[in-house]
Design an enzyme around this catalytic site. Structure first.
Site, PDB file in Angstrom:
ATOM      1  N   HIS A  82       0.849  -1.196   0.000  1.00 16.06           N
ATOM      2  CA  HIS A  82       0.000   0.000   0.000  1.00 16.06           C
ATOM      3  C   HIS A  82       0.880   1.239   0.000  1.00 16.06           C
ATOM      4  CE1 HIS A  82      -3.407   2.599   0.821  1.00 16.06           C
ATOM      5  NE2 HIS A  82      -2.571   3.267   1.601  1.00 16.06           N
ATOM      6  N   ASP A 161     -16.278   1.950   6.119  1.00 12.87           N
ATOM      7  CA  ASP A 161     -15.140   2.770   5.704  1.00 12.87           C
ATOM      8  C   ASP A 161     -15.463   3.523   4.421  1.00 12.87           C
ATOM      9  OD1 ASP A 161     -12.221   3.543   5.484  1.00 12.87           O
ATOM     10  OD2 ASP A 161     -12.531   2.450   3.615  1.00 12.87           O
ATOM     11  N   ARG A 168     -15.398  12.045   4.917  1.00 11.54           N
ATOM     12  CA  ARG A 168     -14.153  12.734   5.260  1.00 11.54           C
ATOM     13  C   ARG A 168     -13.701  13.621   4.114  1.00 11.54           C
ATOM     14  NH1 ARG A 168     -10.407   8.018   6.403  1.00 11.54           N
ATOM     15  NH2 ARG A 168      -8.811   9.641   6.509  1.00 11.54           N
ATOM     16  N   SER A 183      -8.751   3.337   8.224  1.00 10.43           N
ATOM     17  CA  SER A 183      -9.355   3.178   6.901  1.00 10.43           C
ATOM     18  C   SER A 183      -8.537   2.208   6.060  1.00 10.43           C
ATOM     19  CB  SER A 183      -9.437   4.553   6.222  1.00 10.43           C
ATOM     20  OG  SER A 183      -9.865   4.414   4.887  1.00 10.43           O
ATOM     21  N   LYS A 187      -9.412  -2.185   5.340  1.00  6.10           N
ATOM     22  CA  LYS A 187      -9.521  -2.776   4.002  1.00  6.10           C
ATOM     23  C   LYS A 187      -8.451  -3.848   3.777  1.00  6.10           C
ATOM     24  CE  LYS A 187      -9.616   1.399   2.468  1.00  6.10           C
ATOM     25  NZ  LYS A 187      -9.737   2.692   1.764  1.00  6.10           N
TER      26      LYS A 187
END
Lengths: 441, 441
Positions: A82, A161, A168, A183, A187
């Protein structure tokens, strides 16, 4: 649960219990807590933060709001990478087939571009026919068969989320470390991973430009993963200039394919292989960094990594011939060379204006409902400290029309400056963060 | 105007321009900015505050969102009093007829009770038939005729404030000084006042229990008024114990009528006449504090103030005979004496549990849609430092039924303690705040 009292408690520096967070997230998902109360709470969290226990409860509540990939019966390791998001960051497109080819399952869930950073899903969709809307069941089958599935956040995964993220984005409450961590991790944990590598971007183009906050973010995610059977390692990488030589969806696919064929730009090679090595080590698929780099080099030079990309593209409905013939990718009708106005040394190639420039050309989103022109963007052929002569081509603008080309010229004038002295740039990979240590590289 | 960018700017400590505030409030009133964005901004304001220029623009935008009483052709001064809210605070009911009787117009706009503090509108409605829903035009006529109108915030006045206040109440964003100041002053300025007296409550039962924040609130309102042709004077008064001897709507009307007939409890007399004197001085209707006090005493002892209250009640549809016969007020079916359990000195009579106790008896609201039982509440016959003997009646519980009486006993056990030593209490009137000075009295 009287929501205004919970908001006031957080506002005044107190904490909510795990069961209060659970109940709140559940009620918000179900539509029983209105957006206007949740957004006020999110802003209070921005200012007050969350304790570790609160972040845990918040993450778990979002995770349990939806389904997860159950990969526990798979015998191979499952790794994902990520990134906190940058300009020209096409690392995921390269690592997914490369790491899968080396025997590690890669259930990769990515997002779309928003603001100045691009998104992997948009880039993949520049491949004609490529579909990212796989169900979890289809993703699972594909993982068993070819070791990789490239998907978006389906409605099944962490729906709380998904709803919170949209809120947000609309309320100026994105940049809060516990919210970002929860968040992302809710996931990632839903992917059934056995390990996760984080690419924490630093520098002016990073999501959080202050390095200490980026490191805090990494540590929070590392702790969340460690406690849930998903070890996490983070590298801090440079985002004071774009990564690689292309910015724009189809252009970045082209550069990724060139990488998999053995022709990477140096900076992209260094960052991608550093992250890939961490994936292989976490998976137990390499015995050392040297071994990992050798395996990756071999997978690329032998053509196996490119072949794996063909298989993934074919499995997801895309035209696998793009791997052999990049002219099959969509290309912009207007392509204009941009030349150096003087002799000298490139002082900076600033990522934010370039990222926003791609959006201005039509290649990104201002809001999630915007359509994206996958063809447009920039080839940028110089880096800070490149020596150039007046008249050298330093960039190519890919635009839908002449108006776009003109916007592109303005963007490059702002982003690229030529001067006389050498400049300092960030090291491409500066820190390695694991559970318990921050190592300067 | 991209609202998330405005929210982020405020969140990060920046300021919005006057025209940004104007456009934002206008768009919010019109329903073009959603509640969830506004509540996030309100929470950011809670943490970051507002500059003087921002508070000015915010106030003016709310003021201009609606109609105002145009009293500029009236030859007499127009004064109002505003309290930050306390328990047992019936001062408005007394001052309105008293000051009107002394030749000063009193266009008094009040609110309803919420949380632990009561509201003047609810109290007035304990008078059989009394209506507070006058239009601005009707209020204007009544002011011309009898010098006083007691009204609520109609839909005409500062509708943006009305919408925002409901949102703040639901999102834990009430206690922000610029928001409180702008909310109060936008309504008060809409009354067409030539002067305003603020009653800033201090102590544990006050809205903002910290005195320095109360003083900051007063100063902000004083500045807002001064710049708009409405001089403001504030007194800080004690709210570490209830004011007067009654808490509850009909009970407080009874005590107000007794006051106007010349039988006030000492503490209520001192606070009410201090505030009334400031109103008369601001109006130019008294030459000195001594003169003001003498005029008020004379208006009460002559029966003229009570007569003025009769006229106001009659004008607003109520039964004026309540002024002569308090048995016409609604009364609770269950009235129970509460006695001292031991000899000693009263240590505290804590306002918040008593205020919440009135709500628990049915005499207040948890949410704005709750119905209110006007009959219930407490007579509390002691103050901190009262000397009592075991078995003395120290309070009377007024309840709808025996279950209520039992709740009331629990409330008094929490709120009233008897010990052995004398205790310190706040001075009834501790500070006088004017434009540029905070004077300790």
């Amino acid at each position: 649960m009287i929501v205004p009292r919970l908001i006031e408690r957080k506002r005044d520096g107190g904490t909510l219990t795990a069961s209060e967070w659970r109940e709140l997230i559940h009620a918000y998902s179900a539509g029983d807590v209105p957006d206007y109360q949740m957004s006020a709470l999110l802003m209070a969290i921005f200012f007050r933060g969350m304790t570790r226990t609160e972040t845990d409860a918040f993450t778990d509540a979002m995770l349990s709001s939806g389904a997860r990939l159950d990969l526990s019966d798979m015998s191979v390791a499952r790794l994902d990478k990520h990134s906190t998001g940058g300009v020209g960051d096409k690392v995921s497109l390269i690592l997914a087939p490369l790491i899968a080819e080396l025997g590690v399952a890669v259930p990769m869930m990515s997002g779309r571009g928003l603001g100045h950073t691009g998104g992997t899903l948009d880039k993949l969709e520049a491949i004609p026919g490529f579909r990212t809307d796989l169900s979890l069941a289809a993703a699972r089958k594909q993982l068993d068969r070819i070791g990789c599935a490239l998907i978006g956040q389906t409605g099944e995964i962490a729906p709380a989320d998904k709803k919170l993220y949209a809120l947000r984005d609309a309320t100026g409450t994105v940049e809060a470390i516990p919210l970002i961590s929860a968040s992302i991790m809710s996931k990632k944990l839903a992917e059934g991973l056995t390990g996760l590598v984080l690419d924490i971007k630093s520098g002016s183009g990073a999501f959080l430009p202050e390095l200490d906050r980026e490191i805090e973010l990494a540590k929070t995610m590392i702790e969340l993963g460690a406690d849930r059977g998903c070890p996490v390692v983070a590298l801090v990488t440079a985002m004071d200039r774009p990564l690689g030589n292309t910015c724009g969806n189809a252009l970045e696919v082209r550069e990724s394919i060139e990488f998999l064929r053995g022709n990477p730009p140096d900076d992209l090679a260094i960052v991608t292989s550093a992250l890939g090595a961490e994936m292989l080590l976490l998976a137990g698929a390499a015995s050392s960094h040297e071994d990992a780099h050798a395996q990756m080099r071999d997978a690329i030079m032998s053509g196996r990594a490119a072949e794996r990309f063909r298989a993934i593209i074919a499995a997801q409905g895309g035209d696998p011939n793009v791997v052999d013939d990049i002219s099959l990718l969509p290309s912009a009708p207007v392509q204009i060379e941009y030349r150096a106005a003087r002799d000298g040394i490139v002082q900076h190639v600033t990522p934010r204006p370039i990222g926003h420039g791609v959006v201005a050309l039509g290649g990104g989103r201002r809001t999630m409902s915007d359509a994206v022109d996958l063809r447009v963007g920039f080839d940028i052929l110089v880096k800070p400290n490149s020596v150039v002569a007046a008249g050298d081509v330093i960039a190519i603008i890919h635009a839908a029309d002449n108006a776009g080309a003109s916007i592109g010229r303005g963007v490059l004038e702002e982003a690229v400056a030529i001067g006389d002295a050498a400049v300092e740039v960030l090291p491409l990979v500066s820190h390695r963060i694991t559970s318990g240590s921050v190592e300067r590289l």
